[in-house]
Design a protein around this motif. Sequence first.
Motif, mmCIF file in Angstrom:
data_model
loop_
_atom_site.group_PDB
_atom_site.id
_atom_site.type_symbol
_atom_site.label_atom_id
_atom_site.label_comp_id
_atom_site.label_asym_id
_atom_site.label_seq_id
_atom_site.Cartn_x
_atom_site.Cartn_y
_atom_site.Cartn_z
ATOM 1 N N PRO A 258 2.723 6.349 15.016
ATOM 2 C CA PRO A 258 1.932 4.918 14.161
ATOM 3 C C PRO A 258 0.491 4.321 13.754
ATOM 4 C CG PRO A 258 4.117 4.573 14.905
ATOM 5 C CD PRO A 258 3.965 5.257 15.684
ATOM 6 N N HIS A 259 0.619 3.896 12.942
ATOM 7 C CA HIS A 259 -0.561 2.803 13.137
ATOM 8 C C HIS A 259 -0.338 0.890 12.697
ATOM 9 C CE1 HIS A 259 -3.321 6.497 10.339
ATOM 10 N NE2 HIS A 259 -2.561 6.965 11.474
ATOM 11 N N ILE A 260 -1.126 0.996 13.412
ATOM 12 C CA ILE A 260 -1.791 -0.772 14.045
ATOM 13 C C ILE A 260 -1.746 -1.412 12.662
ATOM 14 C CG2 ILE A 260 -1.005 -2.198 15.379
ATOM 15 C CD1 ILE A 260 0.588 -0.266 15.962
ATOM 16 N N TYR A 261 -1.119 -2.165 12.074
ATOM 17 C CA TYR A 261 -2.187 -3.131 10.895
ATOM 18 C C TYR A 261 -1.996 -4.883 11.816
ATOM 19 C CZ TYR A 261 -2.573 0.905 8.191
ATOM 20 O OH TYR A 261 -3.157 2.693 7.796
ATOM 21 N N GLY B 18 0.853 -1.406 0.015
ATOM 22 C CA GLY B 18 -0.163 0.252 0.377
ATOM 23 C C GLY B 18 0.562 1.234 -0.135
ATOM 24 N N SER B 19 0.053 2.244 0.359
ATOM 25 C CA SER B 19 1.182 3.721 0.387
ATOM 26 C C SER B 19 1.396 4.412 1.850
ATOM 27 C CB SER B 19 0.086 4.543 -0.170
ATOM 28 O OG SER B 19 0.814 5.807 -0.251
ATOM 29 N N PHE B 20 2.287 4.489 2.159
ATOM 30 C CA PHE B 20 2.939 4.469 3.463
ATOM 31 C C PHE B 20 4.380 5.083 3.681
ATOM 32 C CE2 PHE B 20 5.781 1.166 3.683
ATOM 33 C CZ PHE B 20 4.907 0.173 3.336
ATOM 34 N N VAL B 21 4.851 5.852 4.622
ATOM 35 C CA VAL B 21 5.970 5.686 4.678
ATOM 36 C C VAL B 21 7.274 4.838 5.023
ATOM 37 C CG1 VAL B 21 8.033 7.572 5.811
ATOM 38 C CG2 VAL B 21 5.561 8.215 5.099
ATOM 39 N N SER B 22 6.903 4.266 5.844
ATOM 40 C CA SER B 22 7.842 2.728 6.054
ATOM 41 C C SER B 22 7.077 2.181 7.343
ATOM 42 C CB SER B 22 9.307 3.666 7.467
ATOM 43 O OG SER B 22 8.976 4.637 8.057
ATOM 44 N N VAL B 23 8.146 1.305 7.650
ATOM 45 C CA VAL B 23 7.823 -0.066 8.480
ATOM 46 C C VAL B 23 8.317 0.255 9.719
ATOM 47 C CG1 VAL B 23 6.578 -2.153 9.058
ATOM 48 C CG2 VAL B 23 6.153 -1.597 6.464
ATOM 49 N N ALA B 24 7.498 0.465 11.250
ATOM 50 C CA ALA B 24 8.605 0.409 12.397
ATOM 51 C C ALA B 24 8.724 -1.097 12.705
ATOM 52 C CB ALA B 24 7.680 1.495 13.631
ATOM 53 N N ASP B 25 8.141 -1.089 14.307
ATOM 54 C CA ASP B 25 7.985 -2.472 14.437
ATOM 55 C C ASP B 25 7.303 -3.708 13.978
ATOM 56 O OD1 ASP B 25 8.638 -1.498 18.475
ATOM 57 O OD2 ASP B 25 9.945 -1.349 16.442
ATOM 58 N N MET B 26 7.437 -4.638 14.048
ATOM 59 C CA MET B 26 7.362 -5.976 13.046
ATOM 60 C C MET B 26 7.260 -7.523 13.971
ATOM 61 S SD MET B 26 7.828 -5.709 9.212
ATOM 62 C CE MET B 26 6.071 -6.401 9.006
ATOM 63 N N ALA B 27 6.197 -7.584 13.921
ATOM 64 C CA ALA B 27 6.090 -9.417 14.943
ATOM 65 C C ALA B 27 4.721 -9.702 14.446
ATOM 66 C CB ALA B 27 4.719 -8.611 16.741
ATOM 67 N N TRP B 28 4.841 -11.309 14.816
ATOM 68 C CA TRP B 28 4.208 -12.383 15.252
ATOM 69 C C TRP B 28 3.309 -12.283 16.763
ATOM 70 C CZ3 TRP B 28 2.679 -14.447 10.127
ATOM 71 C CH2 TRP B 28 3.516 -13.760 9.118
ATOM 72 N N TYR B 29 1.790 -12.953 15.075
ATOM 73 C CA TYR B 29 0.950 -13.213 17.105
ATOM 74 C C TYR B 29 0.658 -14.580 16.932
ATOM 75 C CZ TYR B 29 1.652 -8.834 19.223
ATOM 76 O OH TYR B 29 1.807 -7.588 20.075
ATOM 77 N N ARG B 30 -0.096 -15.366 17.842
ATOM 78 C CA ARG B 30 -0.614 -16.703 17.479
ATOM 79 C C ARG B 30 -2.115 -16.475 18.885
ATOM 80 N NH1 ARG B 30 3.830 -21.235 19.057
ATOM 81 N NH2 ARG B 30 4.206 -21.497 21.181
ATOM 82 N N GLN B 31 -2.841 -17.351 17.977
ATOM 83 C CA GLN B 31 -4.255 -17.574 19.143
ATOM 84 C C GLN B 31 -4.667 -19.100 19.102
ATOM 85 O OE1 GLN B 31 -8.162 -15.578 18.351
ATOM 86 N NE2 GLN B 31 -8.715 -15.776 20.660
ATOM 87 N N ASN C 95 1.917 -8.469 12.311
ATOM 88 C CA ASN C 95 1.760 -7.293 13.043
ATOM 89 C C ASN C 95 2.471 -6.187 12.459
ATOM 90 O OD1 ASN C 95 2.054 -5.299 15.437
ATOM 91 N ND2 ASN C 95 -0.237 -5.930 15.862
ATOM 92 N N ALA C 96 2.002 -4.272 12.280
ATOM 93 C CA ALA C 96 2.603 -3.965 11.842
ATOM 94 C C ALA C 96 2.860 -2.497 12.239
ATOM 95 C CB ALA C 96 3.328 -3.621 10.267
ATOM 96 N N GLU C 97 3.929 -2.125 12.690
ATOM 97 C CA GLU C 97 3.493 -0.232 12.699
ATOM 98 C C GLU C 97 3.807 0.901 11.844
ATOM 99 O OE1 GLU C 97 5.035 0.360 16.194
ATOM 100 O OE2 GLU C 97 4.172 -0.373 18.154
ATOM 101 N N VAL C 98 2.835 0.893 10.681
ATOM 102 C CA VAL C 98 3.472 1.625 9.820
ATOM 103 C C VAL C 98 3.046 2.861 9.954
ATOM 104 C CG1 VAL C 98 2.842 1.529 7.132
ATOM 105 C CG2 VAL C 98 2.345 -0.612 8.665
ATOM 106 N N ILE C 99 4.661 3.385 9.609
ATOM 107 C CA ILE C 99 4.365 4.859 9.716
ATOM 108 C C ILE C 99 3.405 5.855 8.348
ATOM 109 C CG2 ILE C 99 6.099 7.402 9.983
ATOM 110 C CD1 ILE C 99 5.805 5.222 11.673
ATOM 111 N N MET C 100 2.800 6.339 8.382
ATOM 112 C CA MET C 100 1.933 7.244 7.645
ATOM 113 C C MET C 100 2.413 8.400 7.444
ATOM 114 S SD MET C 100 0.635 4.392 6.874
ATOM 115 C CE MET C 100 -1.200 4.922 5.375
#
Length: 121
Positions: free
Chosen positions: A107-110, A26-39, A96-101
């Motif tokens: 950051p926005h969380i996706y 998509g359209s964004f500036v950069s990606v900060a922290d990323m992670a994997w979660y599980r349920q 999970n990713a923190e995206v700089i818009m």
Amino acid sequence: QVQLVESGGGSVQAGGSLALSCAVVGSFVSVADMAWYRQAPGKETEMVASIRGGGSTNYADSVKGRFTISRDNARNTMTLQMNDLKPWDTAVYYCNAEVIMPMAFSPHIYWGQGRRVTVSS
């Protein structure tokens, strides 16, 4: 519009390996922290592994030594290599990713859509 597109996962016998990938598109500036979660079935969501923009990583105790998280900042992708899988690793895994818009103060969380990992004994 930003999306996290996951791929990989599936079914494997105990002791086997699987990999999960996540691409930020998509359209964004950069990606900060990323992670994997599980349920896991009947359990709360837990953080499996995280990776900062600079590459430092953190793992849940239950996966240390078996899972490896990595990222490619040029491609805005993240991978979780899962080795020596155990039946209790069975879960739906979420990216999970923190995206700089543009023009945003924080950051926005996706979240990704989730990928199922099933480990049979």
